[in-house]
Design an enzyme around this catalytic site. Sequence first.
Site, PDB file in Angstrom:
ATOM      1  N   ALA A 184       1.104  -1.102  -0.035  1.00 40.54           N
ATOM      2  CA  ALA A 184      -0.153  -0.087  -0.051  1.00 40.54           C
ATOM      3  C   ALA A 184       0.637   0.966   0.171  1.00 40.54           C
ATOM      4  CB  ALA A 184      -0.729   0.256   1.301  1.00 40.54           C
ATOM      5  N   GLU A 250     -16.895  10.193  -0.491  1.00 39.81           N
ATOM      6  CA  GLU A 250     -17.745   9.503  -1.372  1.00 39.81           C
ATOM      7  C   GLU A 250     -18.595   8.506  -1.324  1.00 39.81           C
ATOM      8  OE1 GLU A 250     -12.862   9.140  -3.351  1.00 39.81           O
ATOM      9  OE2 GLU A 250     -13.944   7.687  -3.376  1.00 39.81           O
TER      10      GLU A 250
END
Length: 385
Positions: A184, A250
């Site tokens: 990541a 979002e």
Amino acid sequence: MDILSLPRPSWMTEDLVLLEEQARRFIATEYVPHLDRWNEEGMYDREVWSKAGVAGLLCPAIPEEYGGAGGTFAHEAVINRELSLAGFDAFGAPLHSGIVAPYILHYGTDEQRRRWLPGLARGELVGAIAMSEPGAGSDLQGVRTTAKRSGNGYVLSGSKTFITNGQLANLIIVVAKTDASAGAKGVSLMVVETDNAPGFRRGRKLKKLGLDSADTSELFFEDVKLPPESLLGTEEGQGFAQLMNDLPRERLIVAVHAQAMMERALALTIDYVKERQAFGKKIIEFQNTQFTLAECKSEATIARVFHDHCIERYLNGALDTVTASMAKYWLTDLQGKIIDRCLQFFGGYGYMEEFPISRMYRDARVTRIYAGTNEIMKLLIARSL
Ligand SMILES: Cc1cc2nc3c(=O)[nH]c(=O)nc-3n(C[C@H](O)[C@H](O)[C@H](O)COP(=O)(O)OP(=O)(O)OC[C@H]3O[C@@H](n4cnc5c(N)ncnc54)[C@H](O)[C@@H]3O)c2cc1C
């Protein structure tokens, strides 16, 4: 359209009521007359973006110094809701204004903000965010697109799919690995100006179950040379953290969309059952109709209270990922159920293209899939148990 018997939420200030009226009028005049044609052609016109820019409907929450309207998420919610209430669910503006522009605002350098945000607000630039790949959707750590250092810039290689605004976008935030060995921590967000980017290619506009006029597409990056300032921000490897930080907004955007669609479905259905007759009665006179629609109205009302609660918390800087995930999962699931039950009251007409409920049934399905599937939402919620 106020089908729920609720007072105006406290986040809805007087200026937002004016914005709501202005957006409603603009959408009714400029967009609604063209929706059928756009759906038939499978694509809405490019000028939809410039018109929205002129009308001040893009980037309402971006500060004025960067070309936005200087509002808040509440302004976005009002505009997005009006688009859905009018049936223009295919327009990619909520993603452009509520996802692409905020990434640049929150993580870009001042120079990057000044370079891109005013164009996004005017609709000269159309934004997209390219995360998903043929082999990686929910599991974003599995993306294979790379941005390798070359000279003082980067070379971008990979392919993306399902990208909203894919045919019209000319400013695309691409999730790429700047260090493939770092998991990541090797993910970065690269901003690609596509107007002059040799090696960038748009693939098919994908045929879909719904959202017919939306240009969801494949995108290809074949050794696209990028200048160093394409890296969003100043430090490589921040992409995953940037994505995670912005997820509550979002998810809330999708919840607002779901809420507006269920209210529209309910309003259309109540009108229809008051007109249509069978066995010498209006359809609304059957107890089954009354009970089912009473259930739908109750559930939509409960959803709206939670929706308003989440908006207020977001506006106060206190909407956490777990609660935002609940809003996304629960409201989109309910949206599917309510639209399905509403469609049934239209009988055969509910299955016909010229009745909006039919399109809504198709358009609604995706909200349980995109912006993180509802299963991923439940995983995130479960971590808090
Ligand atoms: C119309 C549309 C527009 C889109 N717009 C964009 C966009 O603009 N940009 C973008 O980057 N992407 C976009 N997407 C892609 C969307 O975000 C992905 O489709 C979504 O994240 C799911 O990824 P996937 O399709 O690879 O499914 P997969 O990740 O392969 O999932 C398949 C199934 O497995 C389930 N699953 C996966 N992992 C787990 C787990 N750990 N536990 C339980 N179940 C699991 C999923 O919930 C799903 O049901 C769009 C998609 C559509 C359909």
